[in-house]
Design a protein around this motif. Structure first.
Motif, PDB file in Angstrom:
ATOM      1  N   GLY A   1       0.859  -1.411   0.073  1.00  0.00           N
ATOM      2  CA  GLY A   1       0.013  -0.098  -0.217  1.00  0.00           C
ATOM      3  C   GLY A   1       0.727   1.053   0.029  1.00  0.00           C
ATOM      4  O   GLY A   1       0.377   2.036  -0.857  1.00  0.00           O
ATOM      5  N   GLY A   2       1.956   1.295   0.866  1.00  0.00           N
ATOM      6  CA  GLY A   2       2.827   2.445   0.910  1.00  0.00           C
ATOM      7  C   GLY A   2       3.300   2.665  -0.510  1.00  0.00           C
ATOM      8  O   GLY A   2       3.391   3.920  -0.948  1.00  0.00           O
ATOM      9  N   ARG A   3       3.716   1.646  -1.371  1.00  0.00           N
ATOM     10  CA  ARG A   3       4.479   1.787  -2.698  1.00  0.00           C
ATOM     11  C   ARG A   3       3.514   2.067  -3.620  1.00  0.00           C
ATOM     12  O   ARG A   3       3.727   2.981  -4.567  1.00  0.00           O
ATOM     13  CB  ARG A   3       5.129   0.564  -2.929  1.00  0.00           C
ATOM     14  N   LEU A   4       2.411   1.894  -3.511  1.00  0.00           N
ATOM     15  CA  LEU A   4       1.037   2.339  -4.313  1.00  0.00           C
ATOM     16  C   LEU A   4       1.004   3.582  -4.103  1.00  0.00           C
ATOM     17  O   LEU A   4       0.787   4.610  -4.972  1.00  0.00           O
ATOM     18  CB  LEU A   4      -0.322   1.424  -4.136  1.00  0.00           C
ATOM     19  N   LEU A   5       0.785   3.874  -2.879  1.00  0.00           N
ATOM     20  CA  LEU A   5       0.581   5.573  -2.695  1.00  0.00           C
ATOM     21  C   LEU A   5       1.716   6.402  -3.359  1.00  0.00           C
ATOM     22  O   LEU A   5       1.348   7.552  -3.502  1.00  0.00           O
ATOM     23  CB  LEU A   5       0.552   5.690  -1.232  1.00  0.00           C
ATOM     24  N   ALA A   6       2.965   6.032  -3.043  1.00  0.00           N
ATOM     25  CA  ALA A   6       4.037   6.849  -3.606  1.00  0.00           C
ATOM     26  C   ALA A   6       4.084   6.457  -5.141  1.00  0.00           C
ATOM     27  O   ALA A   6       4.992   7.291  -5.762  1.00  0.00           O
ATOM     28  CB  ALA A   6       5.290   6.115  -3.017  1.00  0.00           C
ATOM     29  N   GLY A   7       3.353   5.757  -5.918  1.00  0.00           N
ATOM     30  CA  GLY A   7       3.147   5.947  -7.239  1.00  0.00           C
ATOM     31  C   GLY A   7       4.395   5.003  -7.718  1.00  0.00           C
ATOM     32  O   GLY A   7       4.743   5.215  -9.024  1.00  0.00           O
ATOM     33  N   THR A   8       5.039   4.036  -7.024  1.00  0.00           N
ATOM     34  CA  THR A   8       6.232   3.411  -7.482  1.00  0.00           C
ATOM     35  C   THR A   8       6.032   1.908  -7.591  1.00  0.00           C
ATOM     36  O   THR A   8       7.036   0.901  -8.141  1.00  0.00           O
ATOM     37  CB  THR A   8       7.178   3.175  -6.456  1.00  0.00           C
ATOM     38  N   PHE A   9       4.691   1.546  -7.874  1.00  0.00           N
ATOM     39  CA  PHE A   9       4.208   0.228  -8.174  1.00  0.00           C
ATOM     40  C   PHE A   9       3.071   0.172  -8.620  1.00  0.00           C
ATOM     41  O   PHE A   9       1.941   0.838  -8.567  1.00  0.00           O
ATOM     42  CB  PHE A   9       4.028  -0.682  -6.863  1.00  0.00           C
ATOM     43  N   SER A  10       2.755  -0.690  -9.625  1.00  0.00           N
ATOM     44  CA  SER A  10       1.491  -0.886 -10.328  1.00  0.00           C
ATOM     45  C   SER A  10       0.332  -1.613  -9.398  1.00  0.00           C
ATOM     46  O   SER A  10       0.827  -2.643  -8.851  1.00  0.00           O
ATOM     47  CB  SER A  10       1.661  -1.636 -11.771  1.00  0.00           C
ATOM     48  N   PHE A  11      -0.967  -1.314  -9.730  1.00  0.00           N
ATOM     49  CA  PHE A  11      -1.862  -1.868  -8.917  1.00  0.00           C
ATOM     50  C   PHE A  11      -2.138  -3.353  -9.103  1.00  0.00           C
ATOM     51  O   PHE A  11      -2.220  -4.211  -8.390  1.00  0.00           O
ATOM     52  CB  PHE A  11      -3.247  -1.276  -9.210  1.00  0.00           C
ATOM     53  N   GLU A  12      -1.898  -3.965 -10.610  1.00  0.00           N
ATOM     54  CA  GLU A  12      -2.288  -5.137 -10.964  1.00  0.00           C
ATOM     55  C   GLU A  12      -1.050  -6.037 -10.427  1.00  0.00           C
ATOM     56  O   GLU A  12      -1.609  -7.153  -9.874  1.00  0.00           O
ATOM     57  CB  GLU A  12      -2.164  -5.219 -12.445  1.00  0.00           C
ATOM     58  N   THR A  13       0.167  -5.629 -10.363  1.00  0.00           N
ATOM     59  CA  THR A  13       0.971  -6.436  -9.660  1.00  0.00           C
ATOM     60  C   THR A  13       0.923  -6.639  -8.039  1.00  0.00           C
ATOM     61  O   THR A  13       1.036  -7.571  -7.410  1.00  0.00           O
ATOM     62  CB  THR A  13       2.445  -5.924  -9.928  1.00  0.00           C
ATOM     63  N   ALA A  14       0.644  -5.482  -7.634  1.00  0.00           N
ATOM     64  CA  ALA A  14       0.471  -5.322  -6.028  1.00  0.00           C
ATOM     65  C   ALA A  14      -0.660  -6.028  -5.717  1.00  0.00           C
ATOM     66  O   ALA A  14      -0.741  -6.874  -4.614  1.00  0.00           O
ATOM     67  CB  ALA A  14       0.327  -3.939  -5.657  1.00  0.00           C
ATOM     68  N   PHE A  15      -1.990  -6.057  -6.288  1.00  0.00           N
ATOM     69  CA  PHE A  15      -2.929  -6.821  -6.215  1.00  0.00           C
ATOM     70  C   PHE A  15      -2.777  -8.240  -6.466  1.00  0.00           C
ATOM     71  O   PHE A  15      -3.301  -9.070  -5.607  1.00  0.00           O
ATOM     72  CB  PHE A  15      -4.187  -6.609  -6.889  1.00  0.00           C
TER      73      PHE A  15
END
Length: 595
Positions: free
Chosen positions: A292-306
């Motif tokens: 979640g922190g990396r998603l908020l920072a915009g350094t990670f894609s949602f599909e990969t994180a999910f």
């Protein structure tokens, strides 16, 4: 179990006993206890199939979670509708169906392995007990043995069907998922690989405490089983001495002890499961926070994180499931220990059977039952375990067509001689063989033995069914002939329904004399050429004792008859009388000498 299944079981046991190569009887060394893992050796192929199918199902789990991640991403962020996701939906549906089929088949192979292993173990234990014989089982409590052979063997099923496949799944599936996460994100990989081992480490710590509690639970169950059976069998004696209520309280206290130990096991199981769930939830939460922190920072894609977040619970799931199955292994180990001890009993009956093959020269070319002159015991010594000889330098000729009576004080060795004659106990030295007509010899294995104990057992059923235990193919005509010879036909025909009269346990409601004559009928029906009787007229009134004694004298025609007795009603009819003292033959008298 119906008659056909009983016959199949007996035949399989017989084949097992005939094919088994028993080791020589060595009392100086104790055999090593079998290991629980040895139970699975006959079913390795089924377990391998279960593990492989479970691993392939794990691969389709990755496809399933990938399809879910893509579907959610497209619908939520890529402005697509559900109709645009046909290929993703097909992949998702295909993955779910194939994974379900594979996992179902893996569970089926695990169940098949458990059924096969348990059946194989049950036959192995029963065959070993047959080879060990009654003497080896003398010191084993009947109730404990029955519980070990029933509940104990069944307790191994969850261990084989679930624990072993889940042990492999705990290794295979997390490795597959770690490989996928490593290719997607190194940081998530590090979080998973650090938090993952917390569950098995804690599980091992809990396991040590749980094993001791489960051992106590099984010991309480075995004590309760043995004591309850003893209480039922001795209820009459307890009532006569006014101790029945105290005995019932004693059994109740043991039942309460078993209940408390069972709840201790359940408490540990629930607490350990709760703590393991807590650790798993914390680990998943750590992964979620990092992503979640990396998603908020915009350094990670949602599909990969999910996708990684969907895989995280599945990464911990095999560890959590295995932790619940770990209790199955502890329970199986506690249940297997009594079985392992049974499997180390010395094979006394098998050793005696092998000794029964001995035949001195010159031996007969073809055995003729009518040519048997005597059963010869020459300089025989017999003992138990590592103790000294109970019978020493015993020699005797038990001749055909005559009754031989053995007498002597308690502890003189009479029962030991009987166990030798019955093939329950091997001799330590000396020779046992048959003397035939024409100066030739034969092995004692040609003799068919009939046994009439002091307290014959009859199960609840008809007289016909009880008698057929010794001769499965016997018809009513043969039974009538045997009953006539044993002096039992007259009272049987006076009973309602005759041979179809139903008996209760231990022959109720027949009298002691009638039960003894019925037991003699059963022994004669078997076609025994050696008839062995233990105190046949003990505790009988003069009339019943005389009737039974005369029947025993008649039964000596065409066979060897040996009886232990101190009573004159049998001794007066004996053609040969042997007296034992301190394991040695001190006197031998013929009928003519006594007269």
């Amino acid at each position: 179990m119906n008659r056909q299944n009983q016959d199949k079981l007996v035949e399989s046991l017989a084949r097992e006993m005939q094919s088994a190569e028993a080791p020589p009887l060595i009392v100086e060394e104790k055999a090593a206890l079998p290991a629980l893992e040895d139970v699975t050796k006959p079913v390795k192929k089924d377990l391998i199939f279960a593990v492989v199918l479970g691993g392939i199902a794990g691969i389709f789990l990755v496809f399933q979670m990938g399809a879910i991640a893509r579907l959610v991403t497209d619908l939520a962020f890529n402005q697509k509708n559900i109709f645009d996701e046909k290929n993703v939906l097909l992949l998702l549906g295909f993955s779910v169906i194939v994974r379900s089929i594979l996992q179902s088949q893996a569970d089926t192979f695990g169940d098949k392995a458990a059924i096969k292993a348990i059946s194989s173990l049950r036959i192995e234990v029963m065959a070993h007990l047959f080879r060990a014989g009654p003497v080896a089982l003398d010191l084993e409590a009947t109730g404990k043995t029955a519980t070990a052979l029933s509940n104990g063997i069944e307790a191994l099923s969850p261990y084989i069907a679930r624990y072993i496949p889940r042990l492999s799944a705990m290794v295979i599936l997390p490795l597959i998922l770690l490989g996928v996460v490593f290719s997607l994100d190194k940081i998530s990989f590090m979080v998973l690989i650090i938090t993952g081992p917390l569950i098995p480490v804690f599980m091992a710590l809990v396991g040590y405490a749980a094993q001791a509690v489960m051992d106590r639970q099984w010991n309480e169950l075995l004590r309760l089983s043995g004591s309850f059976l003893d209480f039922l069998q001795g209820m009459t004696t307890l009532r006569l001495f006014g101790r029945a209520k105290k005995g019932a309280v004693w059994v109740g206290d043991m039942a309460e002890g078993h209940r408390k130990e069972t709840f201790k096991v359940m408490r540990i199981a629930f607490l350990s499961s709760g703590v393991l769930e807590f650790f798993a939830s914390i680990s998943i939460a750590i992964v979620a926070v990092v992503l979640g922190g990396r998603l908020l920072a915009g350094t990670f894609s949602f599909e990969t994180a999910f996708f990684i977040l969907l895989l995280a619970p599945e990464y911990f799931l095999p560890l959590r499931v295995f932790s619940t199955s770990y209790h199955a292994r502890q329970n199986a180990q506690s249940a297997f220990d009594p079985l392992a001890k049974l499997l180390t009993l010395p094979e006394l009956a098998e050793e005696a059977r092998k000794q029964g093959q001995y035949c001195p020269e010159p031996s007969v070319d073809v055995f003729d039952p009518c040519a048997v002159e005597a059963l010869v015991l020459k300089n025989v010594a017999v003992g138990y375990n590592e103790g000294k000889n109970v019978v020493e330098d015993f020699s005797a000729h038990f001749k055909s067509n005559q009754l031989t009576v053995i007498s002597g004080p308690s502890g003189a060795g009479k029962t030991t001689i009987f166990r030798l004659l019955l093939g329950m106990l091997p001799s330590r030295s000396g020779e046992v063989f048959l003397q035939m007509a024409g100066g030739k010899y034969a092995s004692r294995s040609h003799l068919k033995v009939g046994w009439v104990p002091q307290s014959p057992y009859f199960f609840a059923g008809t007289i016909f069914e009880n008698l057929r235990l010794s001769a499965q193919d016997a018809d009513l005509v043969q039974m009538r002939c045997a009953a006539q010879e044993a002096g039992a036909l007259e009272f049987i025909e006076k009973l309602p329904q005759g041979f179809e009269f139903k008996l209760g346990d231990r022959g109720a409601p027949l009298s002691g004399g009638q039960i003894r004559r019925l037991a003699l009928t059963r022994a004669l029906l078997s076609g025994a050429s050696l008839l062995v009787l233990d105190e046949p007229t003990a505790d009988l009134d003069q009339e019943n004792a005389q009737l039974l004694a005369e029947a025993i004298e008649r039964s000596a025609k065409g066979r060897i008859v040996v009886a232990i007795s101190h009573r004159e009603d049998i001794g007066a009819l004996a053609a040969q009388s042997l007296r034992l003292e301190k394991g040695r033959l001190v006197s031998e008298k013929k009928l003519e000498e006594r007269k």
